[in-house]
Write a protein that holds these residues in place. Structure first.
Motif, PDB file in Angstrom:
ATOM      1  N   GLY A 212      52.628  35.370  10.628  1.00  0.00           N
ATOM      2  CA  GLY A 212      52.775  34.516  11.796  1.00  0.00           C
ATOM      3  C   GLY A 212      53.292  35.264  13.004  1.00  0.00           C
ATOM      4  N   ALA A 213      53.509  34.519  14.078  1.00  0.00           N
ATOM      5  CA  ALA A 213      53.976  35.110  15.330  1.00  0.00           C
ATOM      6  C   ALA A 213      55.440  35.522  15.231  1.00  0.00           C
ATOM      7  CB  ALA A 213      53.795  34.108  16.476  1.00  0.00           C
ATOM      8  N   PRO A 214      55.838  36.557  15.952  1.00  0.00           N
ATOM      9  CA  PRO A 214      57.241  36.981  15.937  1.00  0.00           C
ATOM     10  C   PRO A 214      58.118  35.998  16.711  1.00  0.00           C
ATOM     11  CG  PRO A 214      56.020  38.253  17.548  1.00  0.00           C
ATOM     12  CD  PRO A 214      55.012  37.409  16.823  1.00  0.00           C
ATOM     13  N   VAL A 215      59.405  35.996  16.394  1.00  0.00           N
ATOM     14  CA  VAL A 215      60.371  35.092  17.023  1.00  0.00           C
ATOM     15  C   VAL A 215      61.129  35.830  18.116  1.00  0.00           C
ATOM     16  CG1 VAL A 215      62.408  33.651  16.633  1.00  0.00           C
ATOM     17  CG2 VAL A 215      60.610  33.786  14.881  1.00  0.00           C
ATOM     18  N   ASP A 216      61.177  35.250  19.324  1.00  0.00           N
ATOM     19  CA  ASP A 216      61.905  35.850  20.439  1.00  0.00           C
ATOM     20  C   ASP A 216      63.411  35.628  20.291  1.00  0.00           C
ATOM     21  OD1 ASP A 216      59.584  36.676  21.642  1.00  0.00           O
ATOM     22  OD2 ASP A 216      59.429  34.932  22.971  1.00  0.00           O
ATOM     23  N   TYR A 217      64.173  36.487  20.952  1.00  0.00           N
ATOM     24  CA  TYR A 217      65.626  36.312  20.997  1.00  0.00           C
ATOM     25  C   TYR A 217      65.969  35.107  21.873  1.00  0.00           C
ATOM     26  CZ  TYR A 217      70.560  37.197  21.891  1.00  0.00           C
ATOM     27  OH  TYR A 217      71.923  37.071  21.985  1.00  0.00           O
ATOM     28  N   THR A 218      66.901  34.297  21.398  1.00  0.00           N
ATOM     29  CA  THR A 218      67.409  33.195  22.220  1.00  0.00           C
ATOM     30  C   THR A 218      68.909  33.370  22.392  1.00  0.00           C
ATOM     31  OG1 THR A 218      67.511  31.817  20.217  1.00  0.00           O
ATOM     32  CG2 THR A 218      65.574  31.571  21.610  1.00  0.00           C
ATOM     33  N   ASP A 219      69.679  32.844  21.435  1.00  0.00           N
ATOM     34  CA  ASP A 219      71.132  32.999  21.513  1.00  0.00           C
ATOM     35  C   ASP A 219      71.672  33.714  20.287  1.00  0.00           C
ATOM     36  OD1 ASP A 219      70.686  31.128  19.625  1.00  0.00           O
ATOM     37  OD2 ASP A 219      72.006  29.589  20.474  1.00  0.00           O
ATOM     38  N   GLY A 220      70.779  34.317  19.550  1.00  0.00           N
ATOM     39  CA  GLY A 220      71.205  35.027  18.356  1.00  0.00           C
ATOM     40  C   GLY A 220      71.062  34.232  17.080  1.00  0.00           C
ATOM     41  N   THR A 221      70.745  32.925  17.180  1.00  0.00           N
ATOM     42  CA  THR A 221      70.559  32.075  15.997  1.00  0.00           C
ATOM     43  C   THR A 221      69.298  31.244  16.174  1.00  0.00           C
ATOM     44  OG1 THR A 221      72.949  31.939  15.721  1.00  0.00           O
ATOM     45  CG2 THR A 221      71.608  30.336  14.511  1.00  0.00           C
ATOM     46  N   PRO A 222      68.287  31.382  15.303  1.00  0.00           N
ATOM     47  CA  PRO A 222      68.216  32.402  14.251  1.00  0.00           C
ATOM     48  C   PRO A 222      67.955  33.772  14.840  1.00  0.00           C
ATOM     49  CG  PRO A 222      66.131  31.262  14.433  1.00  0.00           C
ATOM     50  CD  PRO A 222      67.068  30.572  15.394  1.00  0.00           C
TER      51      PRO A 222
ATOM     52  N   LEU B 289      55.741  47.481  18.467  1.00  0.00           N
ATOM     53  CA  LEU B 289      54.626  46.588  18.182  1.00  0.00           C
ATOM     54  C   LEU B 289      54.926  45.719  16.960  1.00  0.00           C
ATOM     55  CD1 LEU B 289      51.717  49.137  18.600  1.00  0.00           C
ATOM     56  CD2 LEU B 289      52.501  47.458  20.268  1.00  0.00           C
ATOM     57  N   TYR B 290      54.338  44.545  16.957  1.00  0.00           N
ATOM     58  CA  TYR B 290      54.430  43.636  15.812  1.00  0.00           C
ATOM     59  C   TYR B 290      53.032  43.113  15.524  1.00  0.00           C
ATOM     60  CZ  TYR B 290      55.309  39.424  13.031  1.00  0.00           C
ATOM     61  OH  TYR B 290      55.280  38.458  12.053  1.00  0.00           O
ATOM     62  N   SER B 291      52.605  43.141  14.238  1.00  0.00           N
ATOM     63  CA  SER B 291      51.285  42.651  13.838  1.00  0.00           C
ATOM     64  C   SER B 291      51.431  41.456  12.905  1.00  0.00           C
ATOM     65  CB  SER B 291      50.508  43.748  13.111  1.00  0.00           C
ATOM     66  OG  SER B 291      50.261  44.829  13.973  1.00  0.00           O
ATOM     67  N   ASP B 292      50.605  40.442  13.131  1.00  0.00           N
ATOM     68  CA  ASP B 292      50.504  39.303  12.217  1.00  0.00           C
ATOM     69  C   ASP B 292      49.497  39.680  11.140  1.00  0.00           C
ATOM     70  OD1 ASP B 292      50.155  36.939  10.875  1.00  0.00           O
ATOM     71  OD2 ASP B 292      49.217  35.868  12.527  1.00  0.00           O
ATOM     72  N   ILE B 293      49.967  39.863   9.888  1.00  0.00           N
ATOM     73  CA  ILE B 293      49.080  40.293   8.808  1.00  0.00           C
ATOM     74  C   ILE B 293      48.794  39.164   7.831  1.00  0.00           C
ATOM     75  CG2 ILE B 293      49.772  42.705   8.957  1.00  0.00           C
ATOM     76  CD1 ILE B 293      51.522  42.163   6.456  1.00  0.00           C
ATOM     77  N   THR B 294      49.014  37.915   8.254  1.00  0.00           N
ATOM     78  CA  THR B 294      48.725  36.779   7.400  1.00  0.00           C
ATOM     79  C   THR B 294      47.254  36.782   7.008  1.00  0.00           C
ATOM     80  OG1 THR B 294      50.364  35.503   8.625  1.00  0.00           O
ATOM     81  CG2 THR B 294      48.873  34.271   7.175  1.00  0.00           C
ATOM     82  N   THR B 295      46.965  36.574   5.703  1.00  0.00           N
ATOM     83  CA  THR B 295      45.583  36.486   5.246  1.00  0.00           C
ATOM     84  C   THR B 295      44.878  35.363   5.985  1.00  0.00           C
ATOM     85  OG1 THR B 295      46.220  37.288   3.061  1.00  0.00           O
ATOM     86  CG2 THR B 295      44.074  36.168   3.248  1.00  0.00           C
ATOM     87  N   ASN B 296      43.736  35.693   6.585  1.00  0.00           N
ATOM     88  CA  ASN B 296      42.967  34.737   7.389  1.00  0.00           C
ATOM     89  C   ASN B 296      43.753  34.224   8.594  1.00  0.00           C
ATOM     90  OD1 ASN B 296      40.782  34.848   5.579  1.00  0.00           O
ATOM     91  ND2 ASN B 296      41.739  33.317   4.262  1.00  0.00           N
ATOM     92  N   GLY B 297      44.784  34.994   9.000  1.00  0.00           N
ATOM     93  CA  GLY B 297      45.581  34.593  10.160  1.00  0.00           C
ATOM     94  C   GLY B 297      44.976  35.097  11.454  1.00  0.00           C
ATOM     95  N   SER B 298      45.788  35.131  12.497  1.00  0.00           N
ATOM     96  CA  SER B 298      45.278  35.474  13.812  1.00  0.00           C
ATOM     97  C   SER B 298      44.993  36.964  13.967  1.00  0.00           C
ATOM     98  CB  SER B 298      46.286  35.050  14.881  1.00  0.00           C
ATOM     99  OG  SER B 298      47.454  35.866  14.819  1.00  0.00           O
ATOM    100  N   GLY B 299      45.715  37.790  13.194  1.00  0.00           N
ATOM    101  CA  GLY B 299      45.582  39.226  13.375  1.00  0.00           C
ATOM    102  C   GLY B 299      46.117  39.677  14.719  1.00  0.00           C
ATOM    103  N   GLY B 300      46.988  38.840  15.322  1.00  0.00           N
ATOM    104  CA  GLY B 300      47.507  39.117  16.657  1.00  0.00           C
ATOM    105  C   GLY B 300      48.419  40.325  16.708  1.00  0.00           C
ATOM    106  N   LEU B 301      48.542  40.880  17.903  1.00  0.00           N
ATOM    107  CA  LEU B 301      49.387  42.038  18.150  1.00  0.00           C
ATOM    108  C   LEU B 301      50.313  41.727  19.312  1.00  0.00           C
ATOM    109  CD1 LEU B 301      49.857  45.061  17.376  1.00  0.00           C
ATOM    110  CD2 LEU B 301      48.244  45.647  19.189  1.00  0.00           C
TER     111      LEU B 301
END
Length: 312
Positions: free
Chosen positions: A258-268, A281-293
């Motif tokens: 899935g998509a990466p989580v941005d920093y907010t206030d440290g939680t989560p 860089l961060y890659s979404d490697i979910t099977t049949n996922g978006s393959g987003g970068l």
């Protein structure tokens, strides 16, 4: 055909000319997201200029190189296993076992169906569409199915598209004494392969490291790129000589489902918080996922992930 590389790519340098003997090579390069344009080569022949569609393809090549050396995840890495399926219609000596050619979870998408054409004097045939294999059974003048398991095996092995996906064998554990596939099959609904698995199939080169981020145990691929076999389960302290490399790779490239989580206030915690350096860089490697970068446009302490646009 000659390719002139206009940017560094997969070990080639800018301006390098490489002869490619097969026209299919050009199609393969275009499939990677590049376009080609004609120009005059130094020998007067028609050369090809390799032009990037978009800058992210450089990043994608970089990501692939990192993944080939180091992977991490929250569990134990899985050795490569082929997906398989046994089709056992009612009757004796008519069961077949199908096995995916490629290792990994991708084989779990393959399906097989035996179809009764519902017509007289139909011929046995095999149709392949993507991962879907349809066996159209033969019939006699009374529209009764006549195809045996052995005949189905032969028809599948005669299909170039089918054998690119699967191998097939007579299931000798089936009821009956002949064990030769001489039993007539019946129509069978769509059934799906299962059991395919493997961490880093087609991704992790031999010698690639995998770190279980939950336990801190490390593993090494002693298999191949196509068939990873993970050996190890030792503490990462035993990898002290390469730990700085592992840390450096993790700081430059992360991946997950899935998509990466941005920093907010440290939680989560944000994805890569305290690990991913700016421009990592961060890659979404979910099977049949978006393959987003995505790229970290924030800081190591407060990552903010910006998704890179697909090529036009």
């Amino acid at each position: 055909m000659t390719i002139r590389f206009t940017d560094c790519y997969e070990g080639y340098y800018t301006g390098q000319l490489v002869s490619l003997p097969n026209p299919e090579d050009e199609a393969a390069i275009v499939a990677l997201g590049f376009a080609t344009t004609d120009l005059d080569g130094p020998d007067g022949s028609a050369a090809r200029a390799l032009i990037e569609h978009a800058a992210e393809h450089v990043n994608m090549g970089f990501v692939a190189a990192l993944n080939a050396l180091h992977l991490d995840g929250t569990g134990v890495p899985e050795n490569a296993v082929q997906a398989a399926l046994t089709v056992n219609p009612a009757g004796d000596d008519n069961s077949l076992t199908f096995t995916a050619v490629a290792y990994g979870a991708g084989g779990n998408a393959i399906t097989i169906e035996y179809v009764d054409p519902g017509a007289a004097s139909a011929s046995l045939g095999v149709v392949v569409s993507g991962p879907t294999i349809t066996v159209n059974l033969a019939t006699d003048v009374n529209s009764a199915i006549t195809s045996t398991a052995a005949e189905v095996l032969t028809a599948i092995e005669a299909s170039t598209a089918a054998v690119a996906l699967i191998t097939v064998a007579i299931d000798t554990s089936d009821a009956g004494n002949a064990d030769d596939g001489s039993g007539v099959v019946t129509a069978m609904a769509v059934d799906t392969f299962a059991g395919g698995a493997g961490t880093g199939v087609g991704l992790a080169k031999k010698g690639c490291e995998y770190v279980n981020t939950t336990t801190g145990l490390a593993y090494r691929n002693t298999g191949t790129l196509a068939v990873p076999v993970w050996t190890g389960s030792v503490t990462t302290a035993a990898f002290a000589s390469t730990s700085s490399t592992v840390n450096a790779l993790s700081a430059l490239h992360l991946f997950g489902s899935g998509a990466p989580v941005d920093y907010t206030d440290g939680t989560p915690l944000a994805t890569g918080e305290g690990v991913a350096v700016p421009n990592a860089l961060y890659s979404d490697i979910t099977t049949n996922g978006s393959g987003g970068l995505w790229r970290n446009s924030g800081t190591q302490a407060q990552p903010v992930w910006t998704q890179l646009a697909d090529a036009a």
